[in-house]
Design a protein around this motif. Structure first.
Motif, PDB file in Angstrom:
ATOM      1  N   GLN A  96      55.406 -32.153 -87.293  1.00 13.07           N
ATOM      2  CA  GLN A  96      54.866 -33.310 -86.585  1.00 13.07           C
ATOM      3  C   GLN A  96      55.169 -33.185 -85.090  1.00 13.07           C
ATOM      4  O   GLN A  96      56.151 -32.566 -84.685  1.00 13.07           O
ATOM      5  N   GLN A  97      54.323 -33.782 -84.277  1.00 14.72           N
ATOM      6  CA  GLN A  97      54.494 -33.730 -82.841  1.00 14.72           C
ATOM      7  C   GLN A  97      55.319 -34.928 -82.369  1.00 14.72           C
ATOM      8  O   GLN A  97      54.960 -36.082 -82.636  1.00 14.72           O
ATOM      9  N   PHE A  98      56.429 -34.653 -81.706  1.00 14.53           N
ATOM     10  CA  PHE A  98      57.302 -35.705 -81.208  1.00 14.53           C
ATOM     11  C   PHE A  98      57.547 -35.519 -79.713  1.00 14.53           C
ATOM     12  O   PHE A  98      57.557 -34.386 -79.215  1.00 14.53           O
ATOM     13  N   VAL A  99      57.774 -36.612 -79.034  1.00 14.96           N
ATOM     14  CA  VAL A  99      58.339 -36.565 -77.688  1.00 14.96           C
ATOM     15  C   VAL A  99      59.824 -36.321 -77.864  1.00 14.96           C
ATOM     16  O   VAL A  99      60.490 -37.034 -78.606  1.00 14.96           O
ATOM     17  N   ARG A 100      60.348 -35.296 -77.208  1.00 13.41           N
ATOM     18  CA  ARG A 100      61.749 -34.914 -77.425  1.00 13.41           C
ATOM     19  C   ARG A 100      62.419 -34.549 -76.118  1.00 13.41           C
ATOM     20  O   ARG A 100      61.745 -34.361 -75.103  1.00 13.41           O
ATOM     21  N   VAL A 101      63.719 -34.437 -76.140  1.00 12.04           N
ATOM     22  CA  VAL A 101      64.463 -34.053 -74.947  1.00 12.04           C
ATOM     23  C   VAL A 101      65.279 -32.798 -75.244  1.00 12.04           C
ATOM     24  O   VAL A 101      65.510 -32.447 -76.386  1.00 12.04           O
ATOM     25  N   THR A 123      68.918 -46.628 -76.691  1.00 13.89           N
ATOM     26  CA  THR A 123      67.882 -45.872 -75.993  1.00 13.89           C
ATOM     27  C   THR A 123      67.509 -44.590 -76.718  1.00 13.89           C
ATOM     28  O   THR A 123      66.337 -44.347 -77.032  1.00 13.89           O
ATOM     29  N   PHE A 124      68.498 -43.743 -76.988  1.00 17.13           N
ATOM     30  CA  PHE A 124      68.237 -42.466 -77.638  1.00 17.13           C
ATOM     31  C   PHE A 124      67.855 -42.662 -79.100  1.00 17.13           C
ATOM     32  O   PHE A 124      66.905 -42.045 -79.599  1.00 17.13           O
ATOM     33  N   GLY A 125      68.598 -43.522 -79.789  1.00 19.83           N
ATOM     34  CA  GLY A 125      68.365 -43.715 -81.213  1.00 19.83           C
ATOM     35  C   GLY A 125      67.142 -44.555 -81.513  1.00 19.83           C
ATOM     36  O   GLY A 125      66.198 -44.092 -82.173  1.00 19.83           O
ATOM     37  N   TYR A 126      67.137 -45.781 -81.010  1.00 22.89           N
ATOM     38  CA  TYR A 126      66.070 -46.708 -81.370  1.00 22.89           C
ATOM     39  C   TYR A 126      64.788 -46.472 -80.586  1.00 22.89           C
ATOM     40  O   TYR A 126      63.694 -46.437 -81.162  1.00 22.89           O
ATOM     41  N   ASP A 127      64.905 -46.320 -79.260  1.00 16.88           N
ATOM     42  CA  ASP A 127      63.698 -46.247 -78.432  1.00 16.88           C
ATOM     43  C   ASP A 127      63.013 -44.887 -78.479  1.00 16.88           C
ATOM     44  O   ASP A 127      61.792 -44.821 -78.361  1.00 16.88           O
ATOM     45  N   LEU A 128      63.778 -43.810 -78.649  1.00 14.23           N
ATOM     46  CA  LEU A 128      63.172 -42.483 -78.685  1.00 14.23           C
ATOM     47  C   LEU A 128      62.968 -41.984 -80.119  1.00 14.23           C
ATOM     48  O   LEU A 128      61.843 -41.630 -80.505  1.00 14.23           O
ATOM     49  N   CYS A 129      64.036 -41.973 -80.902  1.00 13.05           N
ATOM     50  CA  CYS A 129      63.947 -41.359 -82.241  1.00 13.05           C
ATOM     51  C   CYS A 129      63.332 -42.288 -83.284  1.00 13.05           C
ATOM     52  O   CYS A 129      62.312 -41.958 -83.899  1.00 13.05           O
ATOM     53  N   ALA A 149      56.142 -47.094 -74.782  1.00 12.48           N
ATOM     54  CA  ALA A 149      57.489 -47.398 -75.257  1.00 12.48           C
ATOM     55  C   ALA A 149      58.286 -46.126 -75.491  1.00 12.48           C
ATOM     56  O   ALA A 149      59.469 -46.039 -75.144  1.00 12.48           O
ATOM     57  N   VAL A 150      57.647 -45.118 -76.081  1.00 17.14           N
ATOM     58  CA  VAL A 150      58.339 -43.850 -76.326  1.00 17.14           C
ATOM     59  C   VAL A 150      58.661 -43.160 -75.004  1.00 17.14           C
ATOM     60  O   VAL A 150      59.739 -42.574 -74.840  1.00 17.14           O
ATOM     61  N   ALA A 151      57.737 -43.225 -74.042  1.00 19.19           N
ATOM     62  CA  ALA A 151      57.989 -42.640 -72.729  1.00 19.19           C
ATOM     63  C   ALA A 151      59.183 -43.306 -72.049  1.00 19.19           C
ATOM     64  O   ALA A 151      60.011 -42.632 -71.424  1.00 19.19           O
TER      65      ALA A 151
END
Length: 224
Positions: A219-224, A105-111, A130-132
């Motif tokens: 770069q703009q990323f979705v992050r936590v 989840t954290f590695g593949y789906d988000l990063c 998918a990123v959300a």
């Protein structure tokens, strides 16, 4: 012993850090995974799964970072993988938890889905969704990590002493540095991760991660 690796690899860096901390001599052989060398005929003979790390020790050849860490710890007699059956079972369970749900989840789906082209979806809307979903899943697992694994007052994942679980997990969590995660909503995770980053061999074995982060800065990323 010979370690086939790449210095930026999420699962190679924990092995490099553990070996450095334990003064385990390794002959590091770089496999250029960024150029696709892992798919070449020469590396196919070493690991038909096309993945690093791979450890060679005489006639033994093993892949999978978790297995390599355990083998090196047993060979060294490291306190990071105690012989007590219950302690070892707890460490094994933690490593499996990170290797399955958390990493996926954290590695593949988000990063990775934001950083690596092979994981990005060609449709922009599908990629956004998918990123959300990856962000939501990462938050779920970080809540568990913060409240139930590190929220009992312990400094490390399995108690107050560092174990293989901490080495392995820190490599996965470190991916957040590349996309600019602050982990501010999870203070116990942040404190634990900062403790791991303060280890004397961290910079030497994780320098490629910082280089990767510098390369995508801005770069703009979705992050936590």
């Amino acid at each position: 012993m010979k370690l086939y690796m790449h210095p930026v690899s999420t699962v190679c860096r924990p092995v490099l850090l553990f070996a450095a901390d334990e003064n385990i001599p390794l002959e590091n052989v770089t496999v250029d995974i960024l150029a696709g060398e892992q798919y070449g005929a020469d590396f196919l003979k070493i690991n038909p799964s096309h993945a690093v790390p791979v450890l060679e020790d005489g006639d033994l050849r093993i892949g999978e970072a978790s297995a390599i860490l355990k083998y090196l710890a047993d060979k060294k007699g490291s306190a990071a993988y105690p012989a007590d059956l219950k302690q070892r079972a707890r460490i094994n369970a933690l490593m499996d938890w990170f290797n399955t749900g958390f990493y996926r989840t954290f590695g593949y789906d988000l990063c990775y889905k934001q950083l690596l082209d092979p994981y990005k979806l060609p449709d922009a809307k599908a990629q956004q969704l998918a990123v959300a979903a990856g962000e939501a899943g990462a938050r779920h697992y970080l809540d568990i990590l913060d409240k139930h694994m590190l929220g009992q007052g312990n400094a490390y994942l399995a108690g107050n002493a560092i174990t293989l679980a901490d080495y392995y997990a820190s490599g996965i969590v470190s991916l957040g540095d590349v996309i600019g995660c602050t982990l501010a909503d999870w203070p116990n995770v942040r404190k634990w991760y900062d403790t791991m980053k303060a280890r004397p061999n961290w910079q030497a074995t994780n320098g490629a991660l910082a280089y990767w982060a510098d390369g995508v800065k801005g770069q703009q990323f979705v992050r936590v």
